[in-house]
Design a protein around this motif. Structure first.
Motif, short mmCIF file in Angstrom:
data_model
loop_
_atom_site.label_atom_id
_atom_site.label_comp_id
_atom_site.label_asym_id
_atom_site.label_seq_id
_atom_site.Cartn_x
_atom_site.Cartn_y
_atom_site.Cartn_z
N UNK A 146 0.90 -1.17 0.13
CA UNK A 146 -0.05 0.10 0.20
C UNK A 146 0.93 1.31 0.11
N UNK A 147 0.75 2.04 -1.09
CA UNK A 147 1.51 3.47 -1.15
C UNK A 147 0.36 4.42 -0.83
N UNK A 148 0.76 5.35 -0.17
CA UNK A 148 -0.02 6.38 0.11
C UNK A 148 0.60 7.91 -0.05
N UNK A 149 0.45 8.57 -1.16
CA UNK A 149 0.82 9.82 -1.62
C UNK A 149 0.04 11.10 -1.26
N UNK A 150 0.48 11.91 -0.66
CA UNK A 150 -0.31 13.19 -0.43
C UNK A 150 -0.50 14.05 -1.74
N UNK A 151 -1.83 14.47 -1.73
CA UNK A 151 -2.43 15.00 -3.01
C UNK A 151 -1.80 16.44 -2.98
N UNK A 152 -1.89 17.20 -4.03
CA UNK A 152 -1.61 18.73 -4.03
C UNK A 152 -2.69 19.56 -3.56
N UNK A 153 -2.65 20.22 -2.52
CA UNK A 153 -3.78 21.05 -1.99
C UNK A 153 -4.21 21.86 -3.13
#
Length: 168
Positions: A146-153
């Motif tokens: 499982x990869x979790x990447x922050x979204x671009x605000x």
């Protein structure tokens, strides 16, 4: 053998589903990989496209190695609170608890011809892009990465560079 630090390349505004589709399509002739994406798309993330593509390919190839000819591999992605989650799941042999503890250490491998740096590098690249990687595995049943990447605000979406036009 020494391990040099992983070079992290400049991040781009990345459309995750485009890269996932490209990688899975490129593997269609050699393997059975199912891709599941949300109908309305995913928010963009900041990640170097080439490194993300290589990372996903590495995870799928690891899953193929574990699953063998009769196993199933599923790649999926979804939007969570301010994150994009990418999952690579296989129905392979799973990872033993002792191997799971050393999974992201360099030069540790269960492959005859592996160097044991693939997952180590994946983790370094993910963390350099402010993301996380987790591995869940049940020995004899399969593994899920499982990869979790922050979204671009929305308030920091890249703005195209201004151009100057000479009107004289």
């Amino acid at each position: 053998i020494s391990l040099k630090s992983v070079e992290v390349k400049a991040a781009d505004t990345l459309v995750v589903q485009d890269v996932l589709e490209e990688v899975v399509d490129g593997l269609k002739s050699t393997s059975q990989v199912t891709l599941t994406l949300p109908a309305k798309g995913l928010p963009p993330v900041l990640f170097n496209r080439d490194q993300f593509q290589q990372l996903v390919l590495n995870l799928i190839l690891n899953a193929q190695h574990a699953a063998g000819d009769r196993g199933n591999i599923t790649v999926s992605a979804k939007a969570l609170d301010h994150r994009v989650q990418v999952t690579v799941e296989d129905t392979g042999c799973g990872i033993s608890p002792s191997e799971l503890r050393t999974l992201f250490q360099p030069f540790r491998t269960t492959k005859r011809e592996g160097l044991g740096i693939g997952l180590y590098e994946c983790k370094q690249v993910i963390e350099a892009h402010r993301g996380t990687i987790r591995v869940l595995s049940e020995f004899g049943r399969g593994t899920t990465v499982i990869l979790e990447l922050p979204c671009i605000p929305d308030d920091v979406m890249p703005v195209p560079e201004a151009t100057t036009t000479n009107l004289s």
